[in-house]
Design an enzyme around this catalytic site. Structure first.
Site, short mmCIF file in Angstrom:
data_model
loop_
_atom_site.label_atom_id
_atom_site.label_comp_id
_atom_site.label_asym_id
_atom_site.label_seq_id
_atom_site.Cartn_x
_atom_site.Cartn_y
_atom_site.Cartn_z
N ARG A 51 0.79 -1.22 0.00
CA ARG A 51 0.00 0.00 0.00
C ARG A 51 0.83 1.27 0.00
O ARG A 51 0.56 2.21 -0.75
CB ARG A 51 -0.92 0.07 1.24
CG ARG A 51 -2.20 -0.67 1.09
CD ARG A 51 -2.63 -1.20 2.44
NE ARG A 51 -1.69 -2.23 2.81
CZ ARG A 51 -1.84 -3.51 2.50
NH1 ARG A 51 -2.91 -3.90 1.89
NH2 ARG A 51 -0.92 -4.40 2.83
N THR A 52 1.80 1.34 0.89
CA THR A 52 2.49 2.62 1.06
C THR A 52 3.21 2.99 -0.24
O THR A 52 3.06 4.11 -0.75
CB THR A 52 3.46 2.55 2.25
OG1 THR A 52 2.73 2.14 3.38
CG2 THR A 52 4.09 3.91 2.52
N LYS A 80 25.40 -4.01 -2.36
CA LYS A 80 26.86 -3.97 -2.53
C LYS A 80 27.54 -3.30 -1.35
O LYS A 80 28.75 -3.08 -1.36
CB LYS A 80 27.21 -3.17 -3.79
CG LYS A 80 26.68 -3.74 -5.08
CD LYS A 80 27.15 -2.83 -6.23
CE LYS A 80 26.52 -3.23 -7.54
NZ LYS A 80 26.75 -2.18 -8.55
N ARG A 101 11.43 3.83 2.85
CA ARG A 101 11.11 2.94 3.96
C ARG A 101 12.38 2.15 4.27
O ARG A 101 13.04 1.65 3.35
CB ARG A 101 9.98 2.00 3.57
CG ARG A 101 9.83 0.85 4.56
CD ARG A 101 8.58 0.06 4.30
NE ARG A 101 7.39 0.80 4.68
CZ ARG A 101 6.16 0.28 4.70
NH1 ARG A 101 5.97 -0.98 4.36
NH2 ARG A 101 5.13 1.01 5.06
N HIS A 129 5.54 6.06 11.37
CA HIS A 129 4.98 5.91 10.02
C HIS A 129 4.02 7.07 9.78
O HIS A 129 2.81 6.90 9.76
CB HIS A 129 4.27 4.56 9.93
CG HIS A 129 3.94 4.12 8.54
ND1 HIS A 129 3.94 4.96 7.45
CD2 HIS A 129 3.58 2.89 8.07
CE1 HIS A 129 3.60 4.27 6.37
NE2 HIS A 129 3.39 3.01 6.72
C1 NCD Z 1 2.01 -0.95 8.20
C2 NCD Z 1 3.51 -0.78 8.29
O1 NCD Z 1 4.23 -1.01 7.30
O2 NCD Z 1 3.94 -0.37 9.35
N1 NCD Z 1 1.56 -1.13 6.90
C3 NCD Z 1 1.31 -0.02 6.14
O3 NCD Z 1 2.18 0.75 5.82
N2 NCD Z 1 0.05 0.23 5.82
C4 NCD Z 1 1.47 -1.95 9.15
C5 NCD Z 1 2.06 -3.31 9.19
O4 NCD Z 1 2.96 -3.67 8.43
O5 NCD Z 1 1.59 -4.08 10.02
#
Ligand code: NCD
Length: 305
Positions: A51-52, A80, A101, A129
């Site tokens: 999703r993100t 690397k 991320r 997040h």
């Molecule tokens: C979450 C995350 O990556 O922290 N997912 C997301 O970004 N919607 C929640 C999770 O992974 O449980």
């Protein structure tokens, strides 16, 4: 130049403004269709995501911009031995804005030291997040008509769940918020949040082991997945993973205007039967995530529509 590492990097007024821009985008998408013409967003994902990453990319495409990036550390020069700072500095030569991320807490802050473009934290380890929080706040605003005067229950892995940490931080700045934290003893909300956010802000909260005893008190129930990848041993994960499973039976006792949220991905913690309950809002969160990321990209790039 502004970055977004933590939700508190934005003032409450700025968050409310992002919510209203996102709502305007929902109403008038055509107005924004070319807003980021010739701009590029890079998504650097050193950890898995559906999703993100895709919502950032969809957001930029819907603003008329373009996208580049990678979706795993293995396919970048991190494999690397390149430092995250050098990777990000490099990508800043190609893109106007970066969403990243990383499994290490604080990685985006370190990466931003040498960048010339805005960096958005799309999740750093078990820490923060902030853009999921923006999606959550937009969902709460659209579903409840307000982001204040709410009793909010969080259930599951409150220790490693970064979406929980960021949303608690954000909601604590609105008035009339009460929290109910439901978790096993091993997965309680971290002390740094209790001391630094809840006690400091005089925010009322309780900690519980059972969901059944408190579900009828809630305006919002925020379910979370037990974060397997942050556990040190698999046996603990297996013991804790199915502690809470929300099903139709448990929801019978809840308020009719409760909203059930989850950042997704879900594993077992919400039975699929709940998806048909009108109170289930987790797929609405997914869609709202795209709109609020559109609003955020516009803000950080300084684009006025
Ligand atoms: C979450 C995350 O990556 O922290 N997912 C997301 O970004 N919607 C929640 C999770 O992974 O449980």
């Amino acid at each position: 130049m502004r970055h977004l590492f933590d939700i508190v990097d934005l003032s409450v007024e700025e968050i409310d403004e992002l919510i209203s821009v996102a709502e305007d985008i929902i109403e008038n998408p055509d107005k924004y269709a070319n807003a980021c013409n010739r701009k590029k967003l890079a998504t650097l994902f050193f950890e898995p995501s559906t999703r993100t990453r895709l919502s950032f990319e969809a957001a930029m495409l819907e603003l008329g911009g373009s996208i580049l990036g990678f979706s795993s550390a293995d396919s970048s020069s991190a494999a690397k031995g390149e430092s995250v700072t050098d990777t990000v500095r490099t990508v800043g030569c190609y893109a106007d804005i970066i969403a990243m991320r990383h499994p290490k807490e604080g990685a985006p802050v370190a990466a931003a030291r040498r960048t010339t473009v805005p960096i958005i934290n799309a999740g750093d380890g078990g820490h923060n997040h902030p853009t999921q929080t923006l999606a959550d706040l937009l969902t709460i605003h659209r579903e409840k008509g307000r982001t204040d005067n709410l009793t909010v229950g969080f259930c599951g892995d409150l220790k490693f769940g970064r979406t929980v940490h960021s949303l608690v931080n954000a909601l604590s700045r609105y008035s009339g918020i009460k929290f109910v934290f439901v978790s096993p003893d091993e997965l309680k909300i971290p002390d740094y949040i209790k001391e630094g956010v809840l006690k400091q802000g005089n925010i009322p909260y309780t900690e519980e082991n059972r969901l059944e005893g408190v579900i009828d008190k809630l305006d919002i129930l925020y379910m979370t997945r037990v974060q397997r990848e942050r556990f040190f041993n698999e046996a603990d994960y297996i013991r804790l993973r199915d502690c809470y499973i929300l099903d139709n039976k448990k929801l019978e006792k809840a308020n009719s205007d409760l909203i059930v949220m989850h950042p997704l991905p879900r594993v077992n913690e919400i039975a699929v039967e709940v998806d048909d309950d009108p109170r289930a809002c987790y797929f609405k969160q997914v869609l709202n995530g795209k709109y609020i990321r559109m609003a955020l990209i516009l803000k950080l790039l300084g684009v006025k529509v």
